[in-house]
Design an enzyme around this catalytic site. Structure first.
Site, short mmCIF file in Angstrom:
data_model
loop_
_atom_site.label_atom_id
_atom_site.label_comp_id
_atom_site.label_asym_id
_atom_site.label_seq_id
_atom_site.Cartn_x
_atom_site.Cartn_y
_atom_site.Cartn_z
N GLU A 1 0.56 -1.61 0.03
CA GLU A 1 0.23 -0.09 -0.50
C GLU A 1 0.13 1.50 -0.12
OE1 GLU A 1 -0.36 -2.56 1.80
OE2 GLU A 1 -2.61 -3.16 1.80
N PHE B 1 -12.60 -7.20 13.84
CA PHE B 1 -11.71 -7.80 12.35
C PHE B 1 -11.30 -6.84 11.83
CE2 PHE B 1 -9.93 -9.74 8.93
CZ PHE B 1 -8.82 -10.60 9.51
N GLN B 2 -9.82 -6.44 11.71
CA GLN B 2 -9.13 -5.54 10.90
C GLN B 2 -9.78 -3.86 10.60
OE1 GLN B 2 -8.78 -7.37 6.78
NE2 GLN B 2 -6.73 -7.92 7.56
N LYS C 1 -17.67 -1.58 4.66
CA LYS C 1 -18.33 -2.42 4.30
C LYS C 1 -19.74 -2.21 3.56
CE LYS C 1 -17.77 -7.33 2.92
NZ LYS C 1 -18.23 -8.57 3.63
N MET D 1 24.14 9.25 3.59
CA MET D 1 24.05 10.27 4.43
C MET D 1 24.02 10.90 6.04
SD MET D 1 23.90 13.43 3.78
CE MET D 1 22.17 14.16 2.29
#
Ligand SMILES: Cc1ncc(C[n+]2csc(CCOP(=O)(O)OP(=O)(O)O)c2C)c(N)n1
Ligand SMILES: [Mg+2]
Lengths: 578, 84
Positions: A51, A113-114, A163, A478
């Site tokens: 993602e 969940f999630q 959803k 760096m």
């Protein structure tokens, strides 16, 4: 009567209406209705491998087109994986829409969940965000999100989509318009404020124009040039201002700031006026705002009122779109007698040129002696500077900024405000999709590239002819440089021993690979790689391990403390940020 | 030195507004001492929030501008500044 479409289908339809070409995404349970709605859509779905990659692709797409990049992910971990990308876009004022799936509304707050409270979690890294609880709101909120992301100072907007909201029949109105009673677009710039800019400019003998990202976002490059040429002022640019004024123009001083040119920084010490055009005077630029050019009048043009006086208190300012302000300013200023000033600036350029020589430091037995600066310089010569460059973050980024001059707007893509490692390569994918006919080159470090390299699959799958130049110094260079200068060479956590063979890695993804280890191979191999057009290719350049970026102004210090060669004694750790 | 400031915010009553306001203040070291919201008399689109805070007066202008920048905030006024 029940609508034939569900919420997800309506949302995708509105995205189509709004001109969205691509969605960068990664699927999951809570986003199923949205992915299903995309199945028959004209919008092309780019399935990424992570993602974070999706957000940087959307970012790259947005930076070259000016249109918001759109991201679609699932709930929970899918959503949290977008946070870095949103923060990156927010810091650099890039328009982006992030759509996240969410658990069903009846389970919100029950640790389902999630379930992740992405709405609460992201408030401080977005311009605005939404959690839609009613399907009927989808049309209005989607339009609002685009409006907010693209108007005024652009930025990312997140919409969290449970959803059940996306699967329910849509019973609202498709044409629902935005309802943002408190949101005010910047008004027309105040004519008096523009006059006050003009008055100070007309009295100046040693002006400098300071071009930031705001100039590019407003499409003000032609006006910047007209102003510089009219008043005969030298122009310097920030890292993100590259392309706002041609860096090959005789009036250009190139980049200023922490790793900017000596002549830009020295000229700042001597000028009598600095006009910031969409630059927010951040700490990479000013070093220390209390000591920043006390001799100069400071003028500020910015579309965001909150930037005025945030770091530097200006002697005059105008709030508004840079292009519009400059258009109204131009008739009010007259040619200045800057001949002596320009001579002095030329002298500074002669005295302190931006250059690199063969490396004269320590090269261990069997290590590369090729300098990254040289690689980037040859790349610049071979392309005639005609390419969209994306970079990652680190030494290679600064060398690219110094040696790959940018003449055209929206052809330099780099994570400035956030300094997000992992940005460069996926941003190049987004840029190449937006500009299929242009040469796109990602200049990345061996460290940062490994953060998002899984997108090699994405680039290969779509046969994108982009180039990935891996500047491999086998260090988090760096940070190592700072340890060399300020921590007596204690390289704690910066040695990248264990790097993969980048060419074999590319080949494993079906990506063409080239290797450069010596100066003699440089030109020919780069030319070959540039000519390769059948898909992505990776160029692995093995460079000097312990090279340093000069000039450098340690964080929090003023321009006087600029260092131009490796110190022989340890320096004190600077107090400024990082 | 910390100063007590009283702000009046005219805002659209949209989701998250209280958190957004609190984040702006917290980040800049302003503590909220009291917060009171009520419908705004002069315009039915808006609500009014009265906030009493304690913080660094040097940051007042920046805090005010950042509050005004919130998408759902229409106007911000500093009503009172008391040195404590
Ligand atoms: C995500 C992230 N983690 C850590 C850092 C801190 N950081 C800044 S530059 C740098 C080194 C980058 O190394 P590399 O990608 O190899 O580039 P180089 O400096 O060697 O050119 C690091 C670790 C960062 N900017 N971003
Ligand atoms: Mg490196």
């Amino acid at each position: 009567m029940e609508s034939a479409k569900n919420g997800a289908q309506v949302l995708i339809e509105i995205l189509e209406q709004l001109g969205v070409e691509y969605i960068f995404g990664y699927s999951g349970g809570a986003a199923l209705p949205l992915f299903d709605a995309l199945y028959h859509s004209s919008i092309k779905l780019i399935l990424t491998r992570h993602e974070q990659g999706a957000t940087h692709m959307a970012d790259g797409y947005a930076r070259v087109t000016g249109k918001p990049g759109v991201v679609l992910v699932t709930s929970g971990p899918g959503a949290t994986n977008t946070i870095t990308g949103m923060m990156t876009a927010q810091m650099d004022s890039v328009p982006m829409i992030v759509l996240t799936g969410q658990t069903i509304t009846s389970l919100l707050g029950l640790d389902a969940f999630q379930e992740a409270d992405i709405f609460g979690m992201t408030m401080s890294v977005v311009k605005h965000n939404y959690l839609i609880k009613n399907t009927a709101d989808i049309s209005r909120i989607t339009r609002e999100a685009f409006h907010i992301a693209t108007s005024g100072r652009p930025g990312p907007v997140l919409i969290d989509l449970p959803k059940d909201v996306t699967s329910a029949p849509f019973n609202g109105s498709l044409t629902d318009q935005i309802d943002l009673p408190a949101f005010q677009l910047p008004a027309r710039p105040n004519p008096e404020s523009i006059q006050s800019l003009a008055d100070l400019i007309n009295q100046s003998h040693k002006p400098i124009l300071l071009v930031g990202h705001g100039a590019l976002l407003s499409g003000a490059a032609p006006e910047v040039r007209a102003l510089a040429e009219l008043i005969q002022a030298p122009v310097t640019n920030t890292l993100l201002g590259k392309g706002g004024f041609p860096e090959t123009h005789p009036l250009s001083l190139g980049m200023l700031g922490m790793y900017g040119t000596v002549y830009a920084n020295k000229a700042l010490l001597e000028c009598d006026l600095i006009l910031s055009i969409g630059c927010r005077w951040d700490d990479r630029i000013n070093g220390n705002p209390k000591k920043f050019c006390p001799q100069a009048k400071k003028l500020h043009i910015d579309i965001d009122p909150a930037e005025i006086g945030k770091i530097v208190v200006p002697d005059a300012y105008a709030i508004g779109d840079a292009k519009q302000v400059l258009q109204e300013l131009l008739p009010l200023v007259h040619p200045l007698d800057t001949e002596k000033w320009l001579e002095r600036v030329q002298e500074l350029k002669r005295l302190y040129p931006l250059q690199y020589r063969p490396f004269n430091g320590n090269i261990p037995e069997g290590s590369a002696s090729l300098r990254a600066q040289h690689v980037i310089d040859v790349l610049y010569q071979l392309t005639n500077g005609n390419a969209i460059i994306t970079t990652d973050v680190g030494q290679h980024q600064m060398w690219a900024a110094q040696y790959f001059k940018t003449d055209q707007p929206d052809t330099w893509l780099s994570s400035g405000g956030a300094g997000t490692m992992g940005f460069g390569f996926p941003a190049a994918i987004g840029a190449q999709l937006a500009r299929p006919d242009q040469q796109v080159i990602a200049i990345v470090g061996d460290g940062g590239f490994q953060m998002t390299l899984c997108e090699l699959s994405t680039a290969a799958l779509h046969k994108l002819p982009l180039k990935i130049l891996v500047i491999d110094n086998k260090y988090l260079g760096m940070v190592r440089q700072w340890q060399e200068f300020f921590l007596d060479g204690r390289y704690s956590g910066t040695d990248l021993e264990g790097n993969p063979d980048f060419c074999m890695l590319a080949q494993a993804y079906g990506v063409k690979a080239f290797r450069i280890t010596k100066e003699e191979e440089l030109e020919q191999t780069l030319a070959e790689a540039l000519a390769y057009q059948s898909g992505p290719c990776l160029i692995h350049a093995e460079v000097v391990k312990e090279d340093n970026v000069f000039p450098m102004i340690p964080a929090g210090q003023s321009i006087h403390e600029m260092i131009t060669e490796s110190p022989t004694v340890p320096l004190q750790m600077p107090e400024g940020s990082t | 030195m910390e100063t007590q400031h009283t702000f009046s915010l005219i805002y659209a009553r949209k989701p998250g507004i209280l958190i957004r306001v609190a984040l702006v203040l917290e980040r800049r070291g302003y503590t909220i001492e009291s917060m009171n919201t009520s419908p705004y008399d002069s315009n039915p689109d808006f609500w009014e929030m009265m906030l009493t805070t304690e913080g660094d007066p040097a940051k007042l202008e920046q805090v005010t501008r950042q509050l005004a920048k919130l998408i759902d905030v229409f106007a911000v006024q500093v009503l009172r500044e008391v040195y404590c």
